[in-house]
Structure formats: C-alpha cells, structure tokens
Design a protein around this motif. Structure first.
Motif, mmCIF file in Angstrom:
data_model
loop_
_atom_site.group_PDB
_atom_site.id
_atom_site.type_symbol
_atom_site.label_atom_id
_atom_site.label_comp_id
_atom_site.label_asym_id
_atom_site.label_seq_id
_atom_site.Cartn_x
_atom_site.Cartn_y
_atom_site.Cartn_z
ATOM 1 N N ALA A 153 0.837 -1.199 0.000
ATOM 2 C CA ALA A 153 0.000 0.000 0.000
ATOM 3 C C ALA A 153 0.876 1.255 0.000
ATOM 4 O O ALA A 153 0.576 2.240 -0.686
ATOM 5 C CB ALA A 153 -0.920 -0.010 1.214
ATOM 6 N N MET A 154 1.977 1.210 0.763
ATOM 7 C CA MET A 154 2.899 2.355 0.787
ATOM 8 C C MET A 154 3.501 2.593 -0.591
ATOM 9 O O MET A 154 3.600 3.732 -1.051
ATOM 10 C CB MET A 154 4.031 2.098 1.784
ATOM 11 C CG MET A 154 3.602 2.134 3.225
ATOM 12 S SD MET A 154 4.978 1.593 4.254
ATOM 13 C CE MET A 154 4.288 1.939 5.871
ATOM 14 N N VAL A 156 2.307 1.578 -3.621
ATOM 15 C CA VAL A 156 1.325 2.006 -4.618
ATOM 16 C C VAL A 156 0.967 3.471 -4.415
ATOM 17 O O VAL A 156 0.826 4.243 -5.368
ATOM 18 C CB VAL A 156 0.073 1.106 -4.567
ATOM 19 C CG1 VAL A 156 -1.029 1.662 -5.441
ATOM 20 C CG2 VAL A 156 0.428 -0.296 -5.019
ATOM 21 N N LYS A 157 0.839 3.877 -3.165
ATOM 22 C CA LYS A 157 0.544 5.267 -2.839
ATOM 23 C C LYS A 157 1.605 6.197 -3.428
ATOM 24 O O LYS A 157 1.293 7.237 -4.014
ATOM 25 C CB LYS A 157 0.514 5.413 -1.309
ATOM 26 C CG LYS A 157 0.114 6.780 -0.827
ATOM 27 C CD LYS A 157 -1.386 6.911 -0.794
ATOM 28 C CE LYS A 157 -1.762 8.278 -0.238
ATOM 29 N NZ LYS A 157 -3.201 8.498 -0.359
ATOM 30 N N ARG A 158 2.863 5.795 -3.310
ATOM 31 C CA ARG A 158 3.949 6.626 -3.821
ATOM 32 C C ARG A 158 4.001 6.609 -5.347
ATOM 33 O O ARG A 158 4.313 7.617 -5.970
ATOM 34 C CB ARG A 158 5.287 6.170 -3.239
ATOM 35 C CG ARG A 158 5.540 6.819 -1.906
ATOM 36 C CD ARG A 158 6.580 6.087 -1.101
ATOM 37 N NE ARG A 158 6.708 6.699 0.208
ATOM 38 C CZ ARG A 158 5.795 6.585 1.163
ATOM 39 N NH1 ARG A 158 4.691 5.878 0.940
ATOM 40 N NH2 ARG A 158 5.958 7.186 2.318
ATOM 41 N N LYS A 160 1.527 6.429 -7.257
ATOM 42 C CA LYS A 160 0.451 7.275 -7.770
ATOM 43 C C LYS A 160 0.856 8.731 -7.792
ATOM 44 O O LYS A 160 0.314 9.517 -8.533
ATOM 45 C CB LYS A 160 -0.807 7.082 -6.911
ATOM 46 C CG LYS A 160 -1.404 5.713 -7.111
ATOM 47 C CD LYS A 160 -2.915 5.717 -7.120
ATOM 48 C CE LYS A 160 -3.386 4.454 -7.798
ATOM 49 N NZ LYS A 160 -4.724 4.041 -7.431
ATOM 50 N N LYS A 161 1.822 9.077 -6.935
ATOM 51 C CA LYS A 161 2.320 10.451 -6.912
ATOM 52 C C LYS A 161 2.969 10.784 -8.252
ATOM 53 O O LYS A 161 2.845 11.882 -8.744
ATOM 54 C CB LYS A 161 3.341 10.625 -5.787
ATOM 55 C CG LYS A 161 2.740 11.091 -4.482
ATOM 56 C CD LYS A 161 3.869 11.470 -3.553
ATOM 57 C CE LYS A 161 3.521 11.165 -2.119
ATOM 58 N NZ LYS A 161 4.700 11.102 -1.279
#
Lengths: 167, 153
Positions: A153-154, A156-158, A160-161
């Motif tokens: 999750a960490m 994928v979150k990054r 997406k940035k």
C-alpha cells in the motif's frame, strides 16, 4: 507496447526475481511444505493495483518460470505455478469486489499461495492427509500477507504520486 | 537483511506519519486496511482455530508407519519397534528415518531442500512427514498391530 511499459515490466520482473532470491537465502525455520514468506508477492500486488490484472498475471508467470529455472527445479516449479495462479485469481476477485482493501487482498494472496501449493502437493504424493497442514498455512498466510499488504500500500501510494505506471 | 528492513520501515513512518493516517482513513484512494479486512482476518483465524480443535480432539496414538513413494505403498512398519530405515528411490535418491520410542523422524535425505529432515517427528494418527522432491510420505496410521512385515535394513 509502449517503451515505458516495457521498461516497467523489466524493472518489476527484476525486482520480483531479486526478492525471490533473497527469500531463497533465508529459509523459514518452520518446516511445513508450502509455507513461504512470499516477498515476490509484493511486486505482483503492486502490479495488480498500479498496472492492471493482466499485467500482474504476466509478471507472476514470468517470475515463476525464471525463478524455477534458476533457484529451483522443474519439480518445484509446479508448486509455484499452482500457488501463483490461485493467488493471482483470488487477489483479482477480491480486489474487483471492492469489498476489501489492500491488506485484505494481500492476505488472501498469501493464504491462497500456500493453499495452492498444498493442493498440488496432495496430488503429487497422493495423500489427502496433507490438509492437516492447512491451519498452519492459514495463519502464516495472514502474517506474511499483512506485512506485504502494508508495504504494498505504501509503494502504490507513492507510485500514484508520479503517475499511473500504465499510462 | 532484517536491519535494513526495519530501518527503512521506521524511516518511512517518521517521514510520512500523517499521510499514512490519511491512507487509512481515505477510502477513495488506495486504502490500506478497513473494517472488512479485519473481519476477513478474524474469520480466517476462526476457521484455523476450528481445524486445530478438530485435529486436537481427534488425536489418537498411532501404531504403524506407512511409507509411500509416488503414491504407492512402499512398506509398513511397527511404530513400537526402534529401527533405522532407508527408503531408496530408483534414481539413487534416498530418505533415511528413525523410529524411536514410538516416534518417527527423518534424519537424512538426498533432496536439496531437506525440508523433510527439518519437519518434526511424528507419533499421532494421520501425522505425516513429506519429502516432495522424492515424493516420499511417512504417515502414522492406527492399523492392526498383527499384520506387520518388517524388512528393516
């Protein structure tokens, strides 16, 4: 296929390959057939969320074949394929259902990977009593799946940035 | 490996403390964990506990050890007679196990991963030691004690 996608594929395959290698260096103390840390699942679940279902499938298969020929043998490869396919299928279903979030999907991936391997083992040695390992596989799948899910999750979150890997 | 992993983990947390909070709360974005996931974990734990309970309650002392190779019965041994036994495969592979005080334990094998040697000794009904590369399975059964043909070597 766009060149960006080709590059991403290469990067992720290499990453999955290295994670599988690291995993082969540190065998878990518990000697139950089918239990794995599943580090490489980090790459598969990242691809599942940031690239797509199909890309995750292709990556997973490429990884299994590469790893099977380098660190394993054809006889261990059938277990990886059984685990990899079942895990991809269930993760896809759970992700598409939108009922669960990252950690839940990852846990399902971890558990089904273990279960896929044990089902294959039952067929290979023709002994149904291997299902007695099931509770151990479930619990280990929860633990490894949760860790992979949080890390994934960490990541994928990054990702997406920057922007979607698929574009 | 563990050192690198933990330091990396804490670094990200220190960095992004608030963002991780948002990640958990915000359901539109990539959600890390929410209620359904917790329910899923609880359900799986419950199932495992159920199976564990079933195994524990149906636990019986075993009396015989069945050796199967590639799905076919290779030999049956009395679990109450101490012995050391070697299962030989066609391609030169082997698995050596020991029966001592009613417990069977794999002590040596030709397989590369040696998972079967690491597995704990077996004593109760339906317990197994599996060597997947050699397709060898040791299984404890609760058979009839009279019909034992012992060919120990």
């Amino acid at each position: 296929m766009k060149s960006k996608k080709i590059a991403t594929y290469g990067l992720l395959v290499a990453l999955a390959f290295i994670l599988s290698y690291i995993e082969s260096l540190f065998p878990l103390a518990v000697a139950i057939p089918g239990i794995k840390m599943g580090l490489a699942n980090l790459v598969v679940i990242t691809a599942l969320y940031s690239m797509g279902v199909r890309d995750a499938f292709v990556l997973s298969i490429i990884r299994i074949i590469l790893v099977g020929f380098t660190f394993g043998s054809p006889s261990t490869m059938i277990f990886s394929i059984a685990g990899g396919l079942l895990s991809w299928l269930l993760m896809t279903i759970f992700m598409k259902s939108k009922f669960f979030s990252f950690v839940g999907v990852s846990i399902i991936g971890g558990i089904s990977h273990n279960i896929g391997q044990i089902i294959m083992a039952i067929f290979v040695v023709e002994n149904l009593n291997l299902v007695y390992y099931l509770p151990f596989l479930l619990i280990s799948g929860i633990l490894t799946g949760a860790v992979i899910g949080i890390l994934g999750a960490m990541i994928v979150k990054r990702l997406k940035k920057f922007d979607n890997l698929n574009s | 490996m563990q050192n690198a992993g933990t330091s990396c983990f804490s670094l990200t947390f220190a960095d992004d403390n608030i963002k991780i909070y948002l990640l958990i709360i915000d359901q539109q974005e990539v959600t890390m964990i929410r209620k359904n996931d917790i329910i899923l974990i609880a359900a799986i734990l419950l199932i495992s506990a159920g199976i564990f309970a079933y195994i524990f309650l149906s636990k019986k002392e075993g009396s015989e050890l069945v050796i199967t190779v590639d799905g076919k019965v290779y030999d049956t041994l009395d679990l109450n007679k101490d012995t050391t036994y070697t299962v030989k495969g066609k391609d030169g592979s082997y698995n050596t196990f020991q029966i001592k005080n009613g417990y069977a334990d794999m002590i040596d094998a030709s397989c590369p991963d040696l998972l079967c040697v690491k597995q704990k000794d077996i004593h109760y009904n339906h317990e197994t030691i599996v060597c997947l590369p050699n397709k060898v399975v040791l299984e404890v059964i609760n058979g009839d004690k009279n019909e034992v043909d012992m060919i120990a070597n």
